[in-house]
Design a protein around this motif. Structure first.
Motif, PDB file in Angstrom:
ATOM      1  N   ALA A  30      20.229  17.415 -52.167  1.00  0.00           N
ATOM      2  CA  ALA A  30      19.154  16.443 -52.326  1.00  0.00           C
ATOM      3  C   ALA A  30      19.587  15.072 -51.826  1.00  0.00           C
ATOM      4  O   ALA A  30      18.819  14.369 -51.162  1.00  0.00           O
ATOM      5  CB  ALA A  30      18.726  16.372 -53.791  1.00  0.00           C
ATOM      6  N   ALA A  31      20.827  14.679 -52.116  1.00  0.00           N
ATOM      7  CA  ALA A  31      21.331  13.385 -51.653  1.00  0.00           C
ATOM      8  C   ALA A  31      21.414  13.340 -50.128  1.00  0.00           C
ATOM      9  O   ALA A  31      21.047  12.336 -49.502  1.00  0.00           O
ATOM     10  CB  ALA A  31      22.703  13.113 -52.261  1.00  0.00           C
ATOM     11  N   ILE A  32      21.870  14.420 -49.515  1.00  0.00           N
ATOM     12  CA  ILE A  32      21.945  14.478 -48.049  1.00  0.00           C
ATOM     13  C   ILE A  32      20.550  14.394 -47.443  1.00  0.00           C
ATOM     14  O   ILE A  32      20.318  13.699 -46.454  1.00  0.00           O
ATOM     15  CB  ILE A  32      22.680  15.761 -47.600  1.00  0.00           C
ATOM     16  CG1 ILE A  32      24.161  15.670 -47.964  1.00  0.00           C
ATOM     17  CG2 ILE A  32      22.512  15.997 -46.106  1.00  0.00           C
ATOM     18  CD1 ILE A  32      24.927  16.954 -47.746  1.00  0.00           C
ATOM     19  N   THR A  33      19.585  15.096 -48.043  1.00  0.00           N
ATOM     20  CA  THR A  33      18.207  15.072 -47.544  1.00  0.00           C
ATOM     21  C   THR A  33      17.608  13.678 -47.658  1.00  0.00           C
ATOM     22  O   THR A  33      16.994  13.177 -46.701  1.00  0.00           O
ATOM     23  CB  THR A  33      17.344  16.080 -48.321  1.00  0.00           C
ATOM     24  OG1 THR A  33      17.911  17.382 -48.189  1.00  0.00           O
ATOM     25  CG2 THR A  33      15.924  16.088 -47.813  1.00  0.00           C
ATOM     26  N   ILE A  34      17.790  13.043 -48.802  1.00  0.00           N
ATOM     27  CA  ILE A  34      17.241  11.698 -48.998  1.00  0.00           C
ATOM     28  C   ILE A  34      17.899  10.701 -48.052  1.00  0.00           C
ATOM     29  O   ILE A  34      17.225   9.848 -47.458  1.00  0.00           O
ATOM     30  CB  ILE A  34      17.390  11.281 -50.469  1.00  0.00           C
ATOM     31  CG1 ILE A  34      16.463  12.124 -51.333  1.00  0.00           C
ATOM     32  CG2 ILE A  34      17.108   9.796 -50.665  1.00  0.00           C
ATOM     33  CD1 ILE A  34      16.694  11.996 -52.816  1.00  0.00           C
ATOM     34  N   ALA A  35      19.220  10.800 -47.881  1.00  0.00           N
ATOM     35  CA  ALA A  35      19.917   9.900 -46.956  1.00  0.00           C
ATOM     36  C   ALA A  35      19.443  10.116 -45.523  1.00  0.00           C
ATOM     37  O   ALA A  35      19.243   9.149 -44.776  1.00  0.00           O
ATOM     38  CB  ALA A  35      21.427  10.114 -47.056  1.00  0.00           C
ATOM     39  N   SER A  36      19.249  11.367 -45.129  1.00  0.00           N
ATOM     40  CA  SER A  36      18.776  11.657 -43.768  1.00  0.00           C
ATOM     41  C   SER A  36      17.378  11.092 -43.540  1.00  0.00           C
ATOM     42  O   SER A  36      17.108  10.500 -42.488  1.00  0.00           O
ATOM     43  CB  SER A  36      18.756  13.165 -43.518  1.00  0.00           C
ATOM     44  OG  SER A  36      20.049  13.700 -43.619  1.00  0.00           O
ATOM     45  N   LEU A  37      16.492  11.279 -44.511  1.00  0.00           N
ATOM     46  CA  LEU A  37      15.142  10.734 -44.383  1.00  0.00           C
ATOM     47  C   LEU A  37      15.163   9.208 -44.347  1.00  0.00           C
ATOM     48  O   LEU A  37      14.412   8.580 -43.595  1.00  0.00           O
ATOM     49  CB  LEU A  37      14.254  11.234 -45.521  1.00  0.00           C
ATOM     50  CG  LEU A  37      13.866  12.707 -45.458  1.00  0.00           C
ATOM     51  CD1 LEU A  37      13.148  13.119 -46.745  1.00  0.00           C
ATOM     52  CD2 LEU A  37      13.016  12.989 -44.248  1.00  0.00           C
ATOM     53  N   GLY A  38      16.022   8.606 -45.158  1.00  0.00           N
ATOM     54  CA  GLY A  38      16.138   7.150 -45.153  1.00  0.00           C
ATOM     55  C   GLY A  38      16.642   6.624 -43.817  1.00  0.00           C
ATOM     56  O   GLY A  38      16.108   5.639 -43.281  1.00  0.00           O
ATOM     57  N   LEU A  39      17.662   7.268 -43.256  1.00  0.00           N
ATOM     58  CA  LEU A  39      18.177   6.857 -41.940  1.00  0.00           C
ATOM     59  C   LEU A  39      17.131   7.055 -40.852  1.00  0.00           C
ATOM     60  O   LEU A  39      16.995   6.218 -39.956  1.00  0.00           O
ATOM     61  CB  LEU A  39      19.447   7.638 -41.602  1.00  0.00           C
ATOM     62  CG  LEU A  39      20.714   7.155 -42.287  1.00  0.00           C
ATOM     63  CD1 LEU A  39      21.853   8.129 -42.027  1.00  0.00           C
ATOM     64  CD2 LEU A  39      21.085   5.762 -41.818  1.00  0.00           C
ATOM     65  N   MET A  40      16.403   8.148 -40.936  1.00  0.00           N
ATOM     66  CA  MET A  40      15.366   8.400 -39.949  1.00  0.00           C
ATOM     67  C   MET A  40      14.291   7.310 -40.023  1.00  0.00           C
ATOM     68  O   MET A  40      13.844   6.794 -38.989  1.00  0.00           O
ATOM     69  CB  MET A  40      14.733   9.775 -40.185  1.00  0.00           C
ATOM     70  CG  MET A  40      13.735  10.176 -39.126  1.00  0.00           C
ATOM     71  SD  MET A  40      13.062  11.815 -39.404  1.00  0.00           S
ATOM     72  CE  MET A  40      12.152  11.577 -40.912  1.00  0.00           C
ATOM     73  N   GLY A  41      13.888   6.953 -41.231  1.00  0.00           N
ATOM     74  CA  GLY A  41      12.910   5.878 -41.396  1.00  0.00           C
ATOM     75  C   GLY A  41      13.428   4.540 -40.886  1.00  0.00           C
ATOM     76  O   GLY A  41      12.704   3.779 -40.237  1.00  0.00           O
ATOM     77  N   TYR A  42      14.702   4.261 -41.157  1.00  0.00           N
ATOM     78  CA  TYR A  42      15.306   3.008 -40.694  1.00  0.00           C
ATOM     79  C   TYR A  42      15.301   2.933 -39.166  1.00  0.00           C
ATOM     80  O   TYR A  42      14.899   1.928 -38.587  1.00  0.00           O
ATOM     81  CB  TYR A  42      16.731   2.887 -41.229  1.00  0.00           C
ATOM     82  CG  TYR A  42      17.505   1.747 -40.618  1.00  0.00           C
ATOM     83  CD1 TYR A  42      17.254   0.427 -41.008  1.00  0.00           C
ATOM     84  CD2 TYR A  42      18.474   1.981 -39.654  1.00  0.00           C
ATOM     85  CE1 TYR A  42      17.951  -0.623 -40.438  1.00  0.00           C
ATOM     86  CE2 TYR A  42      19.175   0.943 -39.086  1.00  0.00           C
ATOM     87  CZ  TYR A  42      18.914  -0.355 -39.478  1.00  0.00           C
ATOM     88  OH  TYR A  42      19.599  -1.397 -38.913  1.00  0.00           O
ATOM     89  N   PHE A  43      15.756   4.002 -38.514  1.00  0.00           N
ATOM     90  CA  PHE A  43      15.808   3.994 -37.053  1.00  0.00           C
ATOM     91  C   PHE A  43      14.409   3.983 -36.439  1.00  0.00           C
ATOM     92  O   PHE A  43      14.183   3.368 -35.391  1.00  0.00           O
ATOM     93  CB  PHE A  43      16.631   5.168 -36.523  1.00  0.00           C
ATOM     94  CG  PHE A  43      18.102   4.990 -36.734  1.00  0.00           C
ATOM     95  CD1 PHE A  43      18.777   3.920 -36.174  1.00  0.00           C
ATOM     96  CD2 PHE A  43      18.815   5.874 -37.515  1.00  0.00           C
ATOM     97  CE1 PHE A  43      20.134   3.736 -36.370  1.00  0.00           C
ATOM     98  CE2 PHE A  43      20.162   5.702 -37.728  1.00  0.00           C
ATOM     99  CZ  PHE A  43      20.830   4.632 -37.152  1.00  0.00           C
ATOM    100  N   PHE A  44      13.458   4.631 -37.080  1.00  0.00           N
ATOM    101  CA  PHE A  44      12.079   4.582 -36.599  1.00  0.00           C
ATOM    102  C   PHE A  44      11.550   3.157 -36.678  1.00  0.00           C
ATOM    103  O   PHE A  44      10.917   2.661 -35.750  1.00  0.00           O
ATOM    104  CB  PHE A  44      11.191   5.531 -37.421  1.00  0.00           C
ATOM    105  CG  PHE A  44       9.754   5.470 -37.028  1.00  0.00           C
ATOM    106  CD1 PHE A  44       9.310   6.052 -35.857  1.00  0.00           C
ATOM    107  CD2 PHE A  44       8.830   4.814 -37.832  1.00  0.00           C
ATOM    108  CE1 PHE A  44       7.982   5.995 -35.485  1.00  0.00           C
ATOM    109  CE2 PHE A  44       7.498   4.743 -37.476  1.00  0.00           C
ATOM    110  CZ  PHE A  44       7.072   5.333 -36.293  1.00  0.00           C
TER     111      PHE A  44
END
Length: 102
Positions: A30-44
């Motif tokens: 869950a932490a990896i998924t949330i971090a990945s989504l957060g990074l994706m949102g940041y880069f977007f």
């Protein structure tokens, strides 16, 4: 023709052993998924800020729509073929006896 066992009294078929996930494993995933989504949102957000507003004409929207629809159709079609191939036994190994070897 073999005699089949009574399904009510037959022993259950044994499948592969499945490892259950622990709470720690679920929390890590869950932490990896949330971090990945957060990074994706940041880069977007960063790329949208750098590029600014983009105007796209009707031909661009048509190309984008066709690209998405055809890519999804290709992916779904290939997954259906993989599923059917595995289900119908096309992926099974076939042993052919060579009469010259005897």
């Amino acid at each position: 023709m073999p005699i089949l066992e009574n399904p009510k009294t037959a022993a259950p078929a044994e499948g592969p052993k499945v490892k259950r996930l622990s709470i720690a494993d679920v929390l890590i995933l869950a932490a990896i998924t949330i971090a990945s989504l957060g990074l994706m949102g940041y880069f977007f957000r960063q790329s949208a800020t750098i590029m600014g507003p983009v105007d796209m004409g009707i031909h661009g929207w048509i190309a984008l729509g066709l690209g998405v629809v055809l890519s999804m159709a290709l992916g779904i079609g290939l997954m259906v073929l993989v599923f059917l191939s595995a289900r119908r036994g096309f992926d099974d190994r076939i042993e052919v006896e060579n009469p010259d070897e005897h």
